[in-house]
Design a protein around this motif. Structure first.
Motif, PDB file in Angstrom:
ATOM      1  N   SER B 133      32.546  42.046  37.712  1.00 21.42           N
ATOM      2  CA  SER B 133      31.331  41.662  38.418  1.00 21.42           C
ATOM      3  C   SER B 133      31.625  41.569  39.911  1.00 21.42           C
ATOM      4  N   VAL B 134      30.715  42.156  40.695  1.00 21.10           N
ATOM      5  CA  VAL B 134      30.888  42.159  42.146  1.00 21.10           C
ATOM      6  C   VAL B 134      30.790  40.741  42.708  1.00 21.10           C
ATOM      7  N   PHE B 135      30.021  39.906  42.026  1.00 20.33           N
ATOM      8  CA  PHE B 135      29.861  38.521  42.468  1.00 20.33           C
ATOM      9  C   PHE B 135      30.463  37.609  41.414  1.00 20.33           C
ATOM     10  N   GLY B 136      30.866  36.421  41.831  1.00 21.78           N
ATOM     11  CA  GLY B 136      31.544  35.528  40.904  1.00 21.78           C
ATOM     12  C   GLY B 136      30.996  34.121  40.949  1.00 21.78           C
ATOM     13  N   SER B 137      31.867  33.167  40.580  1.00 22.45           N
ATOM     14  CA  SER B 137      31.433  31.779  40.441  1.00 22.45           C
ATOM     15  C   SER B 137      31.096  31.139  41.786  1.00 22.45           C
ATOM     16  N   THR B 138      31.649  31.674  42.871  1.00 21.86           N
ATOM     17  CA  THR B 138      31.251  31.226  44.205  1.00 21.86           C
ATOM     18  C   THR B 138      31.018  32.474  45.048  1.00 21.86           C
ATOM     19  N   ALA B 139      30.348  32.280  46.199  1.00 23.16           N
ATOM     20  CA  ALA B 139      29.970  33.414  47.050  1.00 23.16           C
ATOM     21  C   ALA B 139      31.175  34.253  47.454  1.00 23.16           C
ATOM     22  N   CYS B 140      32.356  33.620  47.552  1.00 18.67           N
ATOM     23  CA  CYS B 140      33.514  34.314  48.109  1.00 18.67           C
ATOM     24  C   CYS B 140      34.325  35.095  47.077  1.00 18.67           C
ATOM     25  N   LYS B 141      33.931  35.058  45.812  1.00 22.79           N
ATOM     26  CA  LYS B 141      34.777  35.685  44.797  1.00 22.79           C
ATOM     27  C   LYS B 141      34.071  36.761  43.964  1.00 22.79           C
ATOM     28  N   ALA B 142      34.876  37.685  43.427  1.00 21.97           N
ATOM     29  CA  ALA B 142      34.412  38.680  42.471  1.00 21.97           C
ATOM     30  C   ALA B 142      35.227  38.501  41.190  1.00 21.97           C
ATOM     31  N   MET B 143      34.706  38.992  40.068  1.00 29.55           N
ATOM     32  CA  MET B 143      35.417  38.824  38.798  1.00 29.55           C
ATOM     33  C   MET B 143      36.098  40.119  38.358  1.00 29.55           C
ATOM     34  N   TYR B 144      37.349  39.988  37.940  1.00 26.99           N
ATOM     35  CA  TYR B 144      38.137  41.122  37.453  1.00 26.99           C
ATOM     36  C   TYR B 144      38.735  40.786  36.089  1.00 26.99           C
ATOM     37  N   ARG B 145      39.300  41.829  35.461  1.00 29.92           N
ATOM     38  CA  ARG B 145      39.996  41.606  34.191  1.00 29.92           C
ATOM     39  C   ARG B 145      41.239  42.485  34.177  1.00 29.92           C
ATOM     40  N   CYS B 146      42.318  41.929  33.626  1.00 32.28           N
ATOM     41  CA  CYS B 146      43.539  42.712  33.469  1.00 32.28           C
ATOM     42  C   CYS B 146      43.453  43.462  32.137  1.00 32.28           C
ATOM     43  N   ILE B 147      43.615  44.770  32.207  1.00 32.90           N
ATOM     44  CA  ILE B 147      43.510  45.575  30.982  1.00 32.90           C
ATOM     45  C   ILE B 147      44.779  45.425  30.135  1.00 32.90           C
ATOM     46  N   ASP B 148      45.913  45.114  30.785  1.00 35.59           N
ATOM     47  CA  ASP B 148      47.169  44.958  30.039  1.00 35.59           C
ATOM     48  C   ASP B 148      47.278  43.606  29.336  1.00 35.59           C
ATOM     49  N   CYS B 149      47.131  42.495  30.101  1.00 31.76           N
ATOM     50  CA  CYS B 149      47.309  41.189  29.449  1.00 31.76           C
ATOM     51  C   CYS B 149      45.965  40.573  29.030  1.00 31.76           C
ATOM     52  N   ARG B 150      44.883  41.257  29.316  1.00 32.84           N
ATOM     53  CA  ARG B 150      43.528  40.879  28.883  1.00 32.84           C
ATOM     54  C   ARG B 150      42.986  39.631  29.570  1.00 32.84           C
ATOM     55  N   GLU B 151      43.704  39.151  30.575  1.00 29.36           N
ATOM     56  CA  GLU B 151      43.282  37.913  31.228  1.00 29.36           C
ATOM     57  C   GLU B 151      42.204  38.191  32.294  1.00 29.36           C
ATOM     58  N   PRO B 152      41.075  37.486  32.235  1.00 30.41           N
ATOM     59  CA  PRO B 152      40.107  37.625  33.336  1.00 30.41           C
ATOM     60  C   PRO B 152      40.576  36.803  34.536  1.00 30.41           C
ATOM     61  N   PHE B 153      40.222  37.238  35.736  1.00 26.74           N
ATOM     62  CA  PHE B 153      40.645  36.467  36.914  1.00 26.74           C
ATOM     63  C   PHE B 153      39.681  36.679  38.071  1.00 26.74           C
ATOM     64  N   ASP B 154      39.799  35.806  39.082  1.00 25.16           N
ATOM     65  CA  ASP B 154      38.960  35.890  40.275  1.00 25.16           C
ATOM     66  C   ASP B 154      39.690  36.639  41.388  1.00 25.16           C
ATOM     67  N   TYR B 155      38.914  37.328  42.192  1.00 24.91           N
ATOM     68  CA  TYR B 155      39.439  37.998  43.383  1.00 24.91           C
ATOM     69  C   TYR B 155      38.661  37.453  44.574  1.00 24.91           C
ATOM     70  N   PHE B 156      39.392  36.954  45.564  1.00 26.30           N
ATOM     71  CA  PHE B 156      38.758  36.441  46.780  1.00 26.30           C
ATOM     72  C   PHE B 156      38.362  37.661  47.613  1.00 26.30           C
ATOM     73  N   LYS B 157      37.055  37.881  47.788  1.00 25.42           N
ATOM     74  CA  LYS B 157      36.587  39.113  48.439  1.00 25.42           C
ATOM     75  C   LYS B 157      36.900  39.127  49.933  1.00 25.42           C
ATOM     76  N   PRO B 158      37.296  40.294  50.431  1.00 29.59           N
ATOM     77  CA  PRO B 158      37.482  40.397  51.883  1.00 29.59           C
ATOM     78  C   PRO B 158      36.117  40.319  52.577  1.00 29.59           C
ATOM     79  N   LEU B 159      36.030  39.575  53.656  1.00 24.30           N
ATOM     80  CA  LEU B 159      34.776  39.507  54.413  1.00 24.30           C
ATOM     81  C   LEU B 159      35.097  39.558  55.892  1.00 24.30           C
TER      82      LEU B 159
END
Lengths: 249, 159
Positions: B133-159
């Motif tokens: 997801s391009v947007f996440g739990s707060t305005a500054c983050k996007a949501m990603y997932r690791c295909i290898d370990c299956r763990e979802p995680f947040d990415y702090f978006k560059p602004l």
């Protein structure tokens, strides 16, 4: 009201009214990710609106703050584009509206970032970076829906046909625009048309959508002449402050 | 009296408590005159709801440290960029499970990518990740997932 106050209100009201419309998707968007996106974009826009409205109130000098301006003005005092107050419709309609506006918003904020008025320039430069994410997001969805299934394509094209005529207002100039462009604090409304059309046409082509024919109709929301939909939106947005003026959390 | 910058370095971001508001780059200027202090802060995102909490924290912590008058001003220009985030704070962010932002290009740049590549999983380090997801739990983050370990995680978006 001075041209500068009017002008700043236009930017504030555009962000506020679109922000309010997007907030209506909360809990209703077609997928969870888009629910989150709508809420986040709405939050950015309402944050921008707060900056613009605070500035408008300060320039006006009559003691109106952001809340007074947002919650205690009548619909004819709002200065947003008519396009932004139209009801959300389906998700294709919302995406099309956002894309048409986002493309203009980025160009407008670019132009305003060079404003001779340092307060206007600062808010524009700040908002510009957020608007980039909005534009990329709505452009993405426009392609996804336009170049998607037969159903999504038809709905998106229909949404485009309905809303295209409202974009003429983006480039329609009045005395406020002229005075602000003249002073170097604003830009000539018509000057963004070619670049906007080029960018929008490129993305529409990628989305396999047809550019609708130009219409003679020009809406005048930014001059305070609105559709019937704005007063209903305001009724919901303003009810608490109208009933309990000055109420705080 | 404790140095005002020192006090501010001890104030965590309300949403991401492993980094301070100074690490985040939002404290732009501090002026001390006796027991009076003026702090200029800049918002991250225009609508970030944490800004209000941050202002309250700044006022409370500086007063606790002996400053009698605390003025907080908002400075919009130059616009905040994630490029101002302190280097070692980025590593703390990663350890916390949030991938720090890639280079945004400074305050005047808005040439950002909505689908950043090379966002490696903060858990297993794999480069085999996808954006959820391009947007996440707060305005500054996007949501990603690791295909290898299956763990979802947040990415702090560059602004």
């Amino acid at each position: 009201m001075s041209a500068k106050v009017e002008y700043v209100l236009r930017f504030g009201d555009n962000s506020l009214i679109l922000g309010q419309r997007l907030a209506e998707w909360l809990g209703h968007a077609p997928v969870l990710e888009e629910d989150i996106a709508s809420a986040n974009i709405s939050l950015d826009l309402i944050g921008q609106a707060r900056l613009w409205l605070t500035l408008a109130g300060r320039i006006e000098g009559k003691g109106r703050d952001e809340d007074r301006l947002a919650y205690h003005r009548e619909q004819q005092d709002f200065r947003n584009f008519t396009l932004l107050e139209l009801p959300n419709g389906d998700y294709a309609y919302t995406v099309v509206r956002r894309f048409l506006f986002d493309a203009w918003h980025c160009l407008a904020l670019d132009a305003l970032s060079g404003s001779h008025d340092t307060d206007i320039a600062a808010i524009a430069a700040k908002s510009r970076k957020e608007a980039e994410y909005h534009r990329l997001h709505s452009g993405d969805w426009l392609v996804r829906l336009g170049d998607g299934t037969g159903e999504s394509h038809a709905r998106t094209q229909a949404a485009l046909e309905l809303q295209w005529r409202y974009t003429a207002e983006f480039f329609d100039s009045d005395a406020v625009d002229a005075e602000m462009a003249e002073s170097g604090a604003g830009f000539a409304a018509a000057s963004l048309r070619d670049e906007w059309l080029e960018e929008v046409t490129t993305v529409l082509a990628e989305a396999t959508l047809k550019v609708p024919a130009a219409a003679k109709f020009v809406s005048h929301g930014k001059r305070g002449r609105h559709s019937e939909h704005l007063s209903r939106l305001l009724a919901e947005m303003q009810v608490l402050q109208r009933t309990h003026p000055g109420a705080k959390w | 009296m404790v140095d005002a910058w020192e006090v501010l370095r001890g104030i965590p971001d309300p949403e991401i408590p492993v980094i301070s508001i100074v690490d985040l780059g939002i404290v732009r200027n501090v002026t001390v005159s006796g027991t009076r202090v003026t702090v200029a802060i800049t918002p991250t995102y225009s609508g970030c709801p944490a800004m209000h909490a941050i202002e309250e924290d700044i006022g409370a912590r500086l007063r606790e440290s002996g400053y009698t008058e605390v003025d907080i001003t908002q400075q919009l220009s130059p616009a905040w960029t994630t490029d101002w985030m302190a280097l070692e704070a980025r590593e703390r962010l990663r350890e916390y499970g949030i991938v720090p932002p890639q280079k945004a290009g400074g305050a005047d740049s808005h040439r950002i990518h909505i689908h950043s590549r090379g966002v490696n999983c903060p858990q297993c380090g794999s480069a085999n990740t996808e954006q959820l997801s391009v947007f996440g739990s707060t305005a500054c983050k996007a949501m990603y997932r690791c295909i290898d370990c299956r763990e979802p995680f947040d990415y702090f978006k560059p602004l």
